[in-house]
Scaffold this active site. Sequence first.
Site, short mmCIF file in Angstrom:
data_model
loop_
_atom_site.label_atom_id
_atom_site.label_comp_id
_atom_site.label_asym_id
_atom_site.label_seq_id
_atom_site.Cartn_x
_atom_site.Cartn_y
_atom_site.Cartn_z
N GLY A 21 0.86 -1.20 0.00
CA GLY A 21 0.00 0.00 0.00
C GLY A 21 0.88 1.23 0.00
N ARG A 22 0.23 2.35 -0.20
CA ARG A 22 1.03 3.58 -0.19
C ARG A 22 0.37 4.57 0.77
NH1 ARG A 22 1.81 4.91 -5.96
NH2 ARG A 22 2.08 2.68 -6.05
N GLY A 23 1.21 5.24 1.55
CA GLY A 23 0.68 6.25 2.47
C GLY A 23 1.18 7.61 2.00
N LYS A 24 0.92 8.59 2.80
CA LYS A 24 1.25 9.98 2.44
C LYS A 24 2.77 10.18 2.37
CE LYS A 24 0.36 14.74 3.96
NZ LYS A 24 0.21 15.52 5.19
N HIS A 27 5.77 4.26 0.90
CA HIS A 27 5.04 3.00 0.63
C HIS A 27 5.31 1.96 1.71
CE1 HIS A 27 5.46 4.25 -3.89
NE2 HIS A 27 4.75 5.10 -3.17
N VAL A 28 4.47 0.93 1.71
CA VAL A 28 4.66 -0.20 2.62
C VAL A 28 4.90 -1.43 1.74
CG1 VAL A 28 3.69 -1.55 4.51
CG2 VAL A 28 3.03 0.85 4.24
N LYS A 43 7.57 -0.33 6.27
CA LYS A 43 6.99 0.98 5.92
C LYS A 43 8.16 1.92 5.63
CE LYS A 43 3.26 3.99 7.66
NZ LYS A 43 2.32 4.17 8.82
N ASP A 167 -6.89 8.32 16.88
CA ASP A 167 -7.18 8.30 15.43
C ASP A 167 -7.84 6.99 15.03
OD1 ASP A 167 -5.18 8.71 12.38
OD2 ASP A 167 -7.24 9.27 12.87
MG MG Z 1 -3.38 6.33 9.16
#
Ligand code: MG
Length: 303
Positions: A21-24, A27-28, A43, A167
């Site tokens: 997956g990709r985050g801000k 990527h992971v 990550k 969160d």
């Molecule tokens: Mg999050």
Amino acid sequence: VPAAEKKRWTLGDFDIGKPLGRGKFGHVYLAREKRSNHIVALKVLFKSQLQQSQVEHQLRREVEIQSHLRHPNILRLYGYFYDQKRVYLILEYAAKGELYKELQKCKYFSERRAATVSLFFIISRLDCCACIVFDGFICCLCFLLQYVASLARALIYCHGKHVIHRDIKPENLLIGAQGELKIADFGWSVHTFNRRRTMCGTLDYLPPEMVESVEHDASVDIWSLGVLCYEFLYGVPPFEAKEHSDTYRRIVQVDLKFPPKPIVSSSAKDLISQMLVKDSSQRLPLHKLLEHPWIVQNADPSG
Ligand SMILES: [Mg+2]
Ligand SMILES: O=C(O)c1cc(-c2cccc(F)c2)nc2ccccc12
């Protein structure tokens, strides 16, 4: 005897697999630690982006907090390392991915009768565990209850260590190989202050980000869990609105409405209503949630 040297990891310790997956901030990747053949999620975060967004301190806090938590429903953070350009977090691999995607598959976990599942089964278990068939997927309300009970147990553990997550939302919940829920992404978590220690000492010298967290207490996670319960049952969060300003107003006014469809048991509504309470001291404590009829009758205590 000096404490065991913390293992200093490097990228060479891992075989890198497919992107998960990709985050801000990066990527992971699926990865395998070469010596142990242990499968992990790696990550990768770009320092430039962390600096740009001024979240370095948040990341260090995330690592510090999550690396010390040990609970079956909390994603493990085994360690970290960094090179010239990137920071790497060595995380537990949650084989069934994001809860969010599971929720999208089912549209929502609903008690609503589904024509294709035997009516008897539905009627006999309406108030507890109704399975529906949606686009060919069997989504079982039991999963939902299981998730809520697991989340409550994980949060009780965190709060017991004076950690609040802050969160809790579907995007930050992952599912392990056996379908168990894992809370991930402690990027917004903080250590709550012992009010007495902080209050009797002066607040004057605390910087904004520390004074601000004094306002938060563990009950912020109870509110978010209530929002999550609602979204599980209705497919949308309770205070959703077109404009941010409207959502903000609906939250502060606790403008909580239960639409007539899908049909949801009064017991479920009662639980959600006890969590989405404006006065944080009046929200249903998590250990009481685990004793609530809607949970007791359905979620398997072994978790
Ligand atoms: Mg999050
Ligand atoms: O170059 C560094 O010393 C560095 C270290 C870390 C870091 C250190 C421990 C834990 C952690 F999660 C991150 N984060 C950074 C973020 C942006 C730029 C530089 C750094």
